[in-house]
Design a protein around this motif. Structure first.
Motif, short mmCIF file in Angstrom:
data_model
loop_
_atom_site.label_atom_id
_atom_site.label_comp_id
_atom_site.label_asym_id
_atom_site.label_seq_id
_atom_site.Cartn_x
_atom_site.Cartn_y
_atom_site.Cartn_z
N LYS A 559 1.01 -1.25 -0.06
CA LYS A 559 0.06 0.05 -0.10
C LYS A 559 0.75 1.24 0.04
O LYS A 559 1.15 2.08 1.04
N TYR A 565 -4.03 0.80 -2.90
CA TYR A 565 -4.43 0.41 -1.64
C TYR A 565 -5.54 -0.63 -1.87
O TYR A 565 -5.58 -1.74 -1.24
N LYS A 566 -6.43 -0.65 -2.95
CA LYS A 566 -7.59 -1.61 -3.15
C LYS A 566 -6.80 -2.95 -3.43
O LYS A 566 -7.05 -3.99 -3.11
N TYR A 598 -9.27 -4.44 4.38
CA TYR A 598 -10.12 -3.38 4.27
C TYR A 598 -10.27 -2.49 5.53
O TYR A 598 -10.17 -1.16 5.65
N CYS A 601 -7.11 -0.55 6.51
CA CYS A 601 -6.98 0.83 5.43
C CYS A 601 -8.18 1.81 5.64
O CYS A 601 -7.56 3.00 5.56
N LYS A 602 -9.07 1.43 6.27
CA LYS A 602 -10.13 2.57 6.55
C LYS A 602 -10.01 3.37 7.76
O LYS A 602 -10.34 4.53 7.71
N ASN A 669 -9.82 7.24 1.93
CA ASN A 669 -8.87 6.00 1.61
C ASN A 669 -7.50 6.11 2.51
O ASN A 669 -6.95 5.29 2.75
#
Length: 677
Positions: A559, A565-566, A598, A601-602, A669
């Motif tokens: 990342k 990042y996805k 996920y 990252c959030k 993001n």
């Protein structure tokens, strides 16, 4: 997109490829020369070796003098074509068998007027099986002679007593079906190897070679779009791969035809009864499959080679791809695996099994169509990925660091973030340790071994991060989450868990034999009547150790920007599932890994994924502990008795919880960092 420009790029790439002697040799010369030479020479050498072994003399020894009738049977069997059988004396038969002084030692015992023979051999010797076959033939003949003599003495009809029934086996398979079955075993592997050889070197030259020569930048200055440039290069590489595959097919067919005409190497096949016309349609379908697969491999090879900065780097990058493609191709040699609704959508496996089924005249039209559709889908996805990579200057021309562990620590700047290569190397190193060290200590120490394995898993990223002077807070996302993130984590885990359980039940329905694996894992992971220890080792330690490895170091290494990042979430989830090394758990565990990544990252907090991981494993521990017994738990949690309607209801409920959980996380993001510990 202008066809004229694509043709111009295609022509330019083909000229460059044809100038490369290595590519010409691997793509044209090798398939034309290699297969005939190998197959013909190996067939002749094998035949000559077998004849030589048959004609060699055999030395045998007895523990005591055999009967005169047996000696006569041995002497009658010996001739110039099969070699003579010499009876010699032996003092230490074990040593003499090991030294090759004798080929067999026969021990004779008399039991209730029966002669009992034990044949001792050394199976490490090349002629051991030939010796056994000959001695068994002699003893069978000797047994028949004794039986006939006793029957004659009793005045009985020998034929009626020894042969009361007559039977024979009639093979209804056509000669071309036998040939197709034989080709279906070996042709897929050879074709896939040929496609790899035909695609890899042109892909390396068109991508890494252009960078090394400094001509790729020049191409981007031309009045053409990136898509036109990509398609021109892709068509050239695909064309080389397809031509190489066709040459491989022709070379193999002509070689087999020569062997067939000169005596044949496949028993039961003769030129007189062979109808080559029956194989035309299967070969056409095979050719179409090969072309589609060549297009997939070409796109994948170009994607991998686009990451390399030089020809040497590209060769290193492409090696794992070769192994990932070659290993599944051997599925055509496994008897019990056939083309079905599942295998028809698995890359490489579907092509290998389709070629096998088509050449064996067992192909199903719907399955053939499914393979075509799936591979065509793979082609589109691979081309889209390739075009996306061509639009990224960071990927094509970026000067990202290489594996920093090879650098001196004094030369590394403080606060260095791990690169993609660092993450890949760490994962590979961890996987090797898990296989070779973790499995051994788990077998040796049981639950304590699981704990030691978890310590090893967390130790790797911590030591690596210390060596490259990383900021631990930033690399491992050591930020305290907000209260709403906790509720979001609970909701996201519930939704993911429901979806994962549905997928697990579907997999168990499709592969019922995998239930034994689930039962074995439950027996290995849980200690009965010890809830606290199970929670600590099975739920607590993985929640900390595995999260630091995957959602900490590994996720940070992939990342590097908002745009990637996805991909980092999906890729780390796939790697998380693969490390569990169990087919029935790979997909469900991979989805859990994606959900955990996920959440990190959030929220920018690894404590969220640790909490979700603990909930997931802890729930399994508690349910297993409070169930009446382990078997009842398995029936309750893994039975596949739901209707389609129930599956849809559960799926909708799971997706609703996932949506609620995602809404409770920050809608950015790259959220701002929270408070650190």
């Amino acid at each position: 997109m202008r066809i004229k420009m694509i043709k111009a790029i295609f022509k330019k790439e083909m000229i460059d490829i044809l100038r490369d002697k290595k590519t010409l040799f691997m793509g044209i010369v090798l398939p034309i020369i290699l297969y005939p030479v190998l197959m013909i020479l190996m067939t002749q050498i094998l035949s000559a070796s077998m004849n030589n072994i048959e004609r060699q003399d055999i030395n045998i020894a007895f523990d005591k003098n055999p009967s005169s009738n047996l000696i006569s049977a041995i002497e009658d069997y010996s001739d110039d074509e099969t070699g003579k059988i010499n009876i010699i004396e032996s003092k230490d038969y074990k040593k003499e068998l090991e030294d090759g002084l004798i080929d067999a030692y026969i021990e004779v015992k008399e039991n209730d007027k029966l002669e009992d023979y034990s044949i001792y051999i050394n199976s490490s010797k090349e002629n051991s099986m030939t010796v056994v076959d000959k001695l068994e033939e002699i003893l069978d003949e000797y047994k028949v002679n004794i039986t006939e003599a006793k029957l004659e003495s009793e005045g009985l009809n020998i034929n009626e007593v020894l042969n009361p029934i007559v039977y024979k086996t009639v093979d209804v398979a056509k000669t071309e079906e036998i040939a197709g079955f034989f080709l279906g075993q070996i042709l897929p592997v050879i074709l896939i190897i040929g496609i790899l050889l035909g695609a890899i070197y042109p892909a390396i030259d068109s991508m890494a070679g252009e960078k090394e020569r400094g001509t790729l930048e020049t191409l981007f200055t031309l009045p053409i779009t990136n898509l036109e440039l990509v398609m021109g290069k892709y068509m050239a590489v695909s064309f080389c791969a397809i031509v190489t595959a066709i040459l491989n097919i022709l070379s193999i067919l002509l070689t087999l035809g020569f062997l067939l005409a000169s005596g044949g190497m496949v028993e039961g096949i003769s030129m007189g009864s062979f109808d080559a016309g029956q194989l035309i349609i299967p070969l056409i379908i095979t050719l179409i499959c090969v072309c589609l697969f060549a297009m997939v491999i070409s796109a994948v090879s170009m994607c991998v080679c686009s990451l390399a900065k030089s020809f040497k780097d590209a060769q290193n990058y492409i090696t794992p791809v070769m192994f990932l493609v070659l290993i599944p191709s051997y599925v055509s040699m496994i008897p019990n695996i056939k083309l079905n609704g599942i295998t028809a959508i698995i890359p490489v496996v579907n092509i290998s099994l389709l070629i096998k089924s088509v050449l064996s005249f067992n192909a199903n039209i719907s399955l053939v169509a499914m393979v075509f559709i799936s591979n065509f889908t793979f082609v589109i996805l691979a081309v889209i990925l390739l075009s996306k990579m061509f639009n990224s200057e960071e990927i094509l021309f970026g000067s990202s660091r290489s594996f920093s562990f090879l650098e001196k620590r004094s030369n590394i700047k403080k606060g260095t973030m791990p690169s993609i290569s660092d993450g890949i190397i760490l994962y590979a190193f961890g996987l090797v340790l898990l296989i070779y060290v973790g499995s051994l200590i788990q077998l040796k120490f049981g639950m304590a071994g699981i704990a030691m394995t978890q310590v090893m898993i967390i130790g790797l990223p911590l030591l690596f991060a210390y060596y490259i002077k990383s900021d631990f807070k930033k690399v491992f996302s050591l930020n305290l989450p907000k209260v709403k993130h906790i509720f979001g984590a609970i909701s996201l885990w519930i939704g993911t868990y429901v979806v994962v359980m549905i997928i697990t039940q579907i997999l168990l329905y499709l592969f019922p034999h995998s239930m034994e694996v689930v039962e074995g894992l439950n027996d290995a992971l849980f200690i009965k009547d010890n809830l606290i220890l199970n929670i600590l080792i099975v739920a607590g330690m993985p929640a900390i150790c595995e999260e630091m490895f995957f959602r900490g170091f590994l996720l940070s290494s992939f990342k590097n920007s908002k745009k990637s990042y996805k991909g980092a979430i999906i890729f780390t989830g796939i790697l998380f599932g693969f490390m569990h090394m169990d087919f029935i758990r790979m997909i469900p565990t991979g989805l859990l890994g994606i959900s955990f990544a996920y959440a990190v990252c959030k929220t920018n907090s690894i404590y969220i994924s640790m909490f979700m991981h603990f909930l997931n494993n802890g729930f399994a521990v508690v349910v297993s502990h409070f169930a009446n017994n382990l078997e009842q738990t398995e029936v309750a949690t893994t039975s596949v008795g739901m209707s389609i309607g129930q599956v849809l209801i559960y799926l909708v409920v799971g997706l609703v919880f996932i949506f609620i959980g995602s809404r409770l996380f920050k809608d950015k993001n790259r959220p701002s960092e929270g408070k650190s510990i």
